[in-house]
Design a protein around this motif. Structure first.
Motif, PDB file in Angstrom:
ATOM      1  N   ASP A 164      38.771  43.528  82.439  1.00 49.03           N
ATOM      2  CA  ASP A 164      37.514  43.065  83.637  1.00 49.03           C
ATOM      3  C   ASP A 164      36.411  43.411  83.995  1.00 49.03           C
ATOM      4  O   ASP A 164      35.879  44.524  83.807  1.00 49.03           O
ATOM      5  N   VAL A 165      35.831  42.716  84.203  1.00 55.86           N
ATOM      6  CA  VAL A 165      34.313  42.107  84.179  1.00 55.86           C
ATOM      7  C   VAL A 165      33.664  41.220  85.304  1.00 55.86           C
ATOM      8  O   VAL A 165      34.524  40.969  85.412  1.00 55.86           O
ATOM      9  N   SER A 166      32.839  41.488  85.493  1.00 60.43           N
ATOM     10  CA  SER A 166      32.233  40.878  86.553  1.00 60.43           C
ATOM     11  C   SER A 166      30.811  40.856  86.456  1.00 60.43           C
ATOM     12  O   SER A 166      29.918  42.294  85.745  1.00 60.43           O
ATOM     13  N   TRP A 167      29.979  39.944  86.901  1.00 60.57           N
ATOM     14  CA  TRP A 167      28.927  39.953  86.603  1.00 60.57           C
ATOM     15  C   TRP A 167      27.911  39.213  87.788  1.00 60.57           C
ATOM     16  O   TRP A 167      28.366  37.739  88.616  1.00 60.57           O
ATOM     17  N   LYS A 216      28.365  35.925  91.954  1.00 57.11           N
ATOM     18  CA  LYS A 216      28.942  36.507  91.050  1.00 57.11           C
ATOM     19  C   LYS A 216      30.405  36.207  90.618  1.00 57.11           C
ATOM     20  O   LYS A 216      30.757  35.007  91.158  1.00 57.11           O
ATOM     21  N   ARG A 217      30.382  36.308  89.573  1.00 57.00           N
ATOM     22  CA  ARG A 217      31.483  35.624  88.590  1.00 57.00           C
ATOM     23  C   ARG A 217      32.365  37.037  88.029  1.00 57.00           C
ATOM     24  O   ARG A 217      30.939  38.006  87.957  1.00 57.00           O
ATOM     25  N   SER A 218      33.345  36.540  88.231  1.00 58.07           N
ATOM     26  CA  SER A 218      34.479  37.380  86.750  1.00 58.07           C
ATOM     27  C   SER A 218      35.155  37.539  86.214  1.00 58.07           C
ATOM     28  O   SER A 218      35.213  35.920  86.367  1.00 58.07           O
ATOM     29  N   THR A 219      35.944  37.850  84.958  1.00 59.72           N
ATOM     30  CA  THR A 219      36.689  37.505  83.858  1.00 59.72           C
ATOM     31  C   THR A 219      37.610  38.644  83.592  1.00 59.72           C
ATOM     32  O   THR A 219      37.345  39.480  83.829  1.00 59.72           O
ATOM     33  N   ARG A 220      38.986  38.112  82.560  1.00 58.30           N
ATOM     34  CA  ARG A 220      39.340  38.992  81.558  1.00 58.30           C
ATOM     35  C   ARG A 220      38.530  38.890  80.160  1.00 58.30           C
ATOM     36  O   ARG A 220      38.648  38.234  79.957  1.00 58.30           O
TER      37      ARG A 220
END
Length: 756
Positions: free
Chosen positions: A552-555, A562-566
């Motif tokens: 799991d990451v976000s940036w 802000k975005r996130s994905t796996r």
């Protein structure tokens, strides 16, 4: 299970002893990882036993090893459920020879249930594939799906609910499909672009179309022939067509029993065919579908069709589609038992007639009616003036052709336990990335050691906006050999290294980054091998993970949001899937044209190829002005829209969509060197697209990105549609914009049916 601990504990390892074994698995939360790990480590001759139970999986399974058997306890007792699938568009993807799959079920996959690609000697026995919520357009496309295979046996299987074909055999040779049941699919059983197939003893009912024998243009293997359909029960295939629009089977009328399209040498005999409300038996050319055709080597006409000794009853009373309704209105009664479109290749006429061996022949089918619809003269003008007259007289088609020879399958080959060379490579791989000595300190800064050389590419493979650090290490004293096309020729012992990370704030690189994984490709004497290391939370080291993983990451994105994905870390078999070219592992990025750019080194900025040459690490390099340069897709100054779009597709898609890649069966070729627009997908009909078609009929429609399948797949988040389908979960908007502009600017054909 081979883990990092297995490869780090001993100071001196003994050679890995490879022996075939039997392994037993039970349902549980760890099944996905444990079973995929065993598939990666499989030795030829292994038998994998699945106990009775309900297995829940979130990702597709990959198998590349030869001579493996996967065996359950019965297709009602051992069930692999993909109802909550989050990754991969298939249930099982296999490519090993001498494969046996038996006595289990695969349910509710996002796209295809079981796909076997390019294998020799394949057996499906007692396997069920099903979408359990009933017929829906959102169901997966294919149940059992061997493609470009040889020596295939499908027996005692069940296929239910596929939005394309329940049992599909494509571009294969020497096939038997017997004693199976296909129900509630769009197509029950489909034999496509295949040579030498026997289909017998099957029950095919409740589908849109029962048994289809197709030959389609634009595929690597075409002009299928020598297919026997016999002793099948094909009845009440009256289900409303639920295939996604744009797919070929979406054109099949509900109420189709047997449909032969453009395939030669088909013998249909001793079948019970009844109560199919449109056409019990129909024989047609590809031209009847009215689709463009851009394949000069394709033969769209069915020839040498012999239909005899069948029981054909009922049906034809409620035809589906405009053609069926028109024919019923003209005949004034139920449609005849056998319908022929009458389209022939006039170039093959001899004294005004087709040679007998290329004709349609009918014999001993009981008291049936026949209709030659003379499709070539079926025009509004001819209908209006009364000149169009379908012909019911079958006398010119009555007769016999020589019987086709039965298909004879060969026995499976014997296992060779030492054939899986990957296992020794995986066994020898260090458990920790730091043991490879690639980076200064902990590696957190990605500063390489003196013998590791950084490099970059002009156009890169997109992976959800990750940042990538690329490096190469050569054996001491060895050199890379230059070659103009394809990947540079690296010496044995070379390592290619790529670390994936996310900048914490894309607007401010100085804010730092989070390292996710480092992929290592190692060239041994037997070829290239690849595996991944996952970085720990402390960013001090990375551990070997053959089974892959998710992070799991976000940036903060470049737009300040802000975005996130796996992030998906591929397992070792997935690495092989993407990197396979002609069944060999091949790196994707470091080709001369894509390396022909400037880079920063300790002693200044320099062209990468010139730097490697000056350092004595690259030999055979011509002058830089003689080396082609791939456009940077993101830089408008590096090439035209056409060049930049095709550069992007070449880097991101051509490793699969090329003559040697794992998507070769589609006929799509997205290499930058390919100059034929039809091979890029212009006016190309989709193959095995399922709902990936987005309701469109062609991969690319010039001037109309909104009607092009390519655009739909680039923008989709659907597991069964998105491309690339491994490693991406975020839409690459900049690429979507460029590809959309490229298609919009393509010349539009004003009057071209594409037909001969």
């Amino acid at each position: 299970m081979l883990s990092a601990a297995d490869v780090t504990g001993a100071e001196k390892k003994q050679p890995l002893k490879l022996e075939a074994s039997t392994y037993t698995f039970s349902p549980g939360p760890d099944f996905q990882f444990e079973f995929q790990s065993r598939l990666i480590q499989a030795v030829p001759g292994d038998v994998l036993i699945l106990k009775a139970g309900h297995y829940e999986l979130q990702s597709g399974l990959n198998l590349v090893t030869d001579n493996v058997t996967i065996r359950g306890q019965g297709h009602e007792k051992t069930v692999l459920s993909f109802k909550n699938q989050t990754d991969g568009s298939f249930g099982l993807l296999a490519s090993g020879d001498n494969l046996v799959l038996e006595n289990f079920a695969v349910e509710d996959t996002s796209h295809n249930a079981i796909k076997v690609l390019g294998a020799e000697n394949v057996t499906f026995r007692g396997v069920r594939t099903e979408w359990t919520d009933g017929p829906k357009t959102t169901n997966g496309a294919y149940g059992l799906y061997p493609v470009q295979c040889k020596n295939v046996l499908i027996e005692n299987c069940v296929a239910i609910g596929a939005a394309d074909a329940g049992i599909y055999v494509g571009q294969s040779t020497d096939v038997i499909v017997r004693n199976s049941r296909a129900e509630a699919n769009v197509a029950g059983i489909e034999i496509e672009n295949t040579v030498n197939a026997d289909v017998y003893g099957n029950v095919v009912t409740g589908n849109t179309g029962g048994l289809l024998v197709f030959d389609l243009p634009g595929l690597p293997l075409k002009n299928g022939r020598h297919v026997r359909l016999f002793q099948n029960r094909i009845f009440k295939n009256n289900l409303a067509n639920f295939a996604p629009e744009g797919n070929m089977v979406a054109s099949v009328p509900a109420g189709t029993g047997i449909l032969v399209m453009a395939t030669d040498e088909v013998e249909i005999f001793e079948n019970l065919i009844r109560d199919n409300r449109s056409f019990n038996v129909s024989v047609v050319s590809f031209l009847i579908f009215g689709k463009k055709m851009k394949d000069p080597d394709y033969d769209p006409y069915p020839e040498g069709i012999f239909i005899h000794d069948n029981q054909i009853q009922g049906g034809g009373q409620d035809p589906d589609g405009e053609l069926g309704l028109l024919l019923k209105s003209m005949t004034g009664t139920t449609l005849p038992e056998i319908v022929y479109d009458g389209v022939i290749d006039t170039r093959k006429l001899v004294d005004g007639k087709m040679p007998a061996e290329k004709s349609l022949r009918l014999a001993d089918n009981g008291d049936i009616r026949f209709l030659n619809i003379d499709f070539g003269n079926l025009t509004p003008a001819n209908i209006a003036t009364g000149k169009y007259r379908p012909e019911a007289d079958m006398s010119s088609f009555t007769g016999r052709l020589p019987a086709l020879k039965p298909v004879e399958l060969q026995p499976h080959g014997q296992p060779e336990p030492n054939k899986n060379r990957s296992l020794q490579v995986y066994y020898d791989a260090p458990g920790k990335l730091s043991e490879l000595g690639l980076f200064q300190g902990t590696g957190a800064t990605q500063e390489p050691t003196d013998d590791v050389i950084p490099y970059d590419l002009l156009t890169t493979l997109f992976t959800d906006y990750t940042t990538k650090h690329r490096f190469v290490r050569l054996p001491q004293g060895e050199k890379i050999r230059f070659q103009e096309s394809g990947v540079l020729e690296f010496p044995t012992g070379s390592m290619l290294v790529k670390t994936f990370s996310y900048l914490k704030d894309q607007r401010n690189p100085a804010a730092g980054e989070r390292l996710l994984e480092t992929r290592v490709e190692f060239l041994k004497e037997s070829g290239w091998y690849g595996y991944s290391y996952i970085w720990n939370e402390e960013q001090t080291d990375a551990a070997l993970s053959l089974g892959g993983g998710e992070i799991d990451v976000s940036w903060i994105h470049s737009d300040g949001q802000k975005r996130s994905t796996r992030h998906l870390v591929p397992n070792a078999n997935q690495c092989i899937s993407c990197h396979s070219q002609h069944d060999k592992y091949v790196p994707i990025g470091p080709a001369a044209a894509n390396l022909n750019r400037m880079n920063h080194y300790a002693d200044g900025e320099e062209n990468q190829l010139a730097y490697l040459t000056r350092k004595g690490l690259l030999q055979g390099t011509p002058g830089l002005n003689k080396i082609s340069k791939l456009p940077d897709f993101s830089d408008p100054h590096s090439g035209t829209v056409d060049q930049r779009a095709r550069a992007y597709l070449a880097v991101n898609c051509a490793h699969c969509h090329s003559p040697g890649g794992n998507a070769r069966t589609t006929g799509l070729d997205l290499r930058f060197s390919q100059q034929d627009p039809a091979r890029w997908g212009v006016w190309k009909n989709p193959v095995a697209a399922g709902r990936g078609s987005g309701g469109h009929s062609y991969d690319i429609v010039p001037g109309a990105p909104e009607k092009s399948i390519l655009m739909h797949r680039l923008q989709s988040s659907d597991l069964a549609a998105r491309m690339p389908n491994i490693g991406n979960r975020v839409v690459h908007q900049e690429a979507v914009d460029l590809i959309g502009q490229w298609i919009s600017e393509m010349p539009v054909e004003r009057s071209d049916s594409g037909m001969p």
